[in-house]
Design an enzyme around this catalytic site. Structure first.
Site, short mmCIF file in Angstrom:
data_model
loop_
_atom_site.label_atom_id
_atom_site.label_comp_id
_atom_site.label_asym_id
_atom_site.label_seq_id
_atom_site.Cartn_x
_atom_site.Cartn_y
_atom_site.Cartn_z
N LYS A 1 1.04 -1.19 0.15
CA LYS A 1 0.09 -0.16 -0.03
C LYS A 1 0.79 1.07 0.04
O LYS A 1 2.11 1.28 0.36
CB LYS A 1 -0.87 0.07 1.14
CG LYS A 1 -1.98 -0.89 1.22
CD LYS A 1 -2.92 -1.08 2.66
CE LYS A 1 -3.88 -1.85 2.69
NZ LYS A 1 -5.07 -1.74 1.71
N ASP B 1 -7.59 -3.09 10.79
CA ASP B 1 -8.11 -4.16 9.92
C ASP B 1 -8.50 -5.35 10.35
O ASP B 1 -8.68 -6.24 9.81
CB ASP B 1 -6.91 -4.11 8.45
CG ASP B 1 -7.39 -4.86 7.34
OD1 ASP B 1 -8.68 -4.43 7.37
OD2 ASP B 1 -6.53 -5.45 6.62
N ARG C 1 -10.35 -11.38 2.14
CA ARG C 1 -11.26 -12.55 1.32
C ARG C 1 -10.37 -13.90 1.44
O ARG C 1 -11.07 -14.98 1.56
CB ARG C 1 -11.84 -12.31 0.13
CG ARG C 1 -10.36 -12.06 -1.14
CD ARG C 1 -10.87 -10.98 -2.20
NE ARG C 1 -11.02 -9.82 -1.88
CZ ARG C 1 -11.12 -8.77 -2.55
NH1 ARG C 1 -11.75 -9.00 -3.76
NH2 ARG C 1 -11.03 -7.48 -2.43
#
Ligand code: BES
Ligand code: MN
Ligand code: ZN
Length: 497
Positions: A278, A289, A352
């Site tokens: 990032k 997170d 995910r």
């Protein structure tokens, strides 16, 4: 904060401050407010007439009784319009009162009535009052040498009618349990990432479980390896910290054999993005997170404190996403617990991936329903702003139950589409699925990716990336940093589903 309920008259309370609630637009105080006003020689009426106190939601005004009342101060609190008053308005007004009281070092003990309105239940209003008071008084973990001041230490809730005391007490019990769960979630999420890594998360869950009598199971990397949870483990490979799958079980006597409600939380204790690193601007926010895992843990805390008569299992999937020589890469193909293959396009779409193995793992509980919470995509904030989390589900009944819980708890959810076409965008070239569908349809395709790894239980996914924390205080109840979003919603779901 010490909370107590007594029968009596607010005007007669010998506290450092008494709280008097007023609706917007009234010129003549009624009931208890009238009694206080008379004792003060009409000071409240004068304030209302002058327009200096409007009664608008969240407005407050402090008066000094100068010997006219046993209490030295009177705090006027605006409830907003009577016609719009609901439990969330009660929470917000109590939050504003809590903040105003906390500003004065001389106010250690306050007494208050329960704000209410026609059609609202006294127990629910008491619960909302307590939630508002405690959540507004929240202070994050402190790493300064000097501890922050805590002025307000006790609140007495004053009720006129002795017949109502038991309901008030039950409201206090519920409000305290739920606020404690929200604070557990906020504390976990606010901790710095060098302190709260997966093992420390597991240790704290252990302390919590020991207090509340919940059962705790923790799987380390070796155990997850034996279960072929290779997609989750791949995300952890670049980190020096060991991943932990933390399982909390609440099963009161007689419910042990019931099909459980299973809550799963994304617990990335820090998300650098991995090799798909990032930009450094605002990367520090990625300590949050793990807010999905924090919400699940906070909800389990509250559920245990409340003694909810249901079997509920909470799973926190805790992993740190870092880049190093051992890290997984874009292009890698992984086969996890289900045997299905996944192609990595971005190591930054890691939430995910860990959820893929976590939702596969929970199939062993033969769940009545599975709800996962995850700070999954930046795109959910583009779609919904900060006003609601995204709700994705493959079952109408579960979706409806979550929307109803959302209404009651005032933690907003907004249904998002799960049309089959979204699966097209994540079809892999060499593997069955890929972990990013590109720029378009980012939120629904990420939900589709998780769904691909679920088994045949009702499932819902909440993308909380836009509501789990804020960069500035939103209102009296929602401080800067972690919000604890999801705890109140999940407690309601556990009780109602
Ligand atoms: N944890 C982030 C999502 C996020 C971003 C939450 C900003 C809150 C604020 C997640 O792991 C992530 O990086 N998602 C990517 C997915 C993309 C690579 C497909 C995103 O949203 O950009
Ligand atoms: Mn990421
Ligand atoms: Zn992430």
């Amino acid at each position: 904060m010490k909370l107590s309920v007594i029968q009596g008259d607010i005007a007669q309370q010998n506290a450092d401050c008494i709280v008097v609630n007023l609706f917007e637009g009234v010129s003549e105080p009624e009931g208890a407010a009238d009694a206080v006003d008379q004792a003060l020689g009409g000071a409240i009426r004068r304030l209302l007439r002058s327009g200096d106190f409007s009664g608008k939601s969240g407005s407050t005004s402090l008066l000094y009784s100068a010997g006219a009342l046993p209490a030295e101060r009177v705090l006027l609190v605006g409830l907003g319009q009577a016609a719009k008053f609901d439990l969330q308005a009660a929470r917000k007004a109590s939050g504003a009162a809590s903040k105003a009281l906390a500003k004065h070092s001389g106010i250690k003990h306050a007494a208050t009535l329960v704000p209410g309105a026609d059609g609202l239940d006294l127990q629910d209003c008491t619960q909302a009052l307590v939630e508002g008071m405690l959540l507004a008084a929240y202070q994050p973990p402190n790493y300064k040498r000097e501890a922050p001041e805590r002025n307000l230490q006790a609140i007495t809730i004053v009720e006129n009618d002795a017949a109502n005391l038991a309901r008030c007490q039950e409201g206090v019990r519920r409000g305290e349990a739920i606020a404690a769960g929200v604070i557990t979630a906020r504390d976990l999420s606010n901790e710095p990432p060098n302190i709260l890594f997966p093992l420390e998360f597991a240790r704290r869950a252990g302390v919590m479980a020991a207090h509340s009598g919940m059962q705790l199971t923790v799987l380390g990397e070796e155990e997850m390896g034996k279960l072929n949870m290779n997609i989750l483990l791949a995300v952890s490979r670049g980190s020096a910290h060991e991943a932990q799958l933390i399982i909390l079980e609440h099963a009161p006597a007689g419910t042990q054999d019931d099909a459980p409600l299973v809550l799963v939380g994304k617990g990335i204790t820090f998300d650098t993005g991995g090799i798909s690193i990032k930009p450094s601007e605002r990367m520090e926010e990625m300590k949050h997170d793990m807010s999905g895992a924090a919400a699940v843990t906070g909800a389990m805390d509250a559920i245990a404190r409340l003694g909810v008569q249901r079997r509920v299992i909470g799973v926190a999937a805790c992993v740190e996403n870092m880049p190093d020589g051992n890290a997984f890469r874009p292009g890698d193909i992984l086969v996890g617990m289900t045997g299905k293959s996944a192609e990595i396009l971005s190591t930054d779409a890691e939430g995910r991936l860990i959820l893929a193995d976590a939702v596969a793992y929970v199939a062993r509980f033969q769940p009545k329903a599975v709800v996962d919470l995850a700070t999954l995509t930046g795109a959910i904030g583009v779609a919904l702003g900060q006003q609601a989390a995204g709700l994705f589900s493959n079952q109408d009944y579960l979706e409806a139950a979550l929307l109803a819980a959302s209404k009651r708890s005032s933690e907003r959810l907004w249904p998002m589409p799960m049309w089959e076409e979204y699966s097209e965008t994540i079809k892999g070239d060499m593997a069955e699925v890929k972990n990013s569908g590109g720029r378009s349809s980012g939120v629904s395709s990420s939900a589709k990716f998780i769904e691909h790894f679920t088994e045949d239980y009702p499932w819902a996914h909440l993308d909380i990336a836009n509501v789990a924390w804020t960069t500035s205080e939103k209102d009296a109840l929602t401080p800067k940093g972690a919000t604890g979003f999801g705890v109140r919603l999940l407690v309601d779901l556990a009780e109602s589903y």
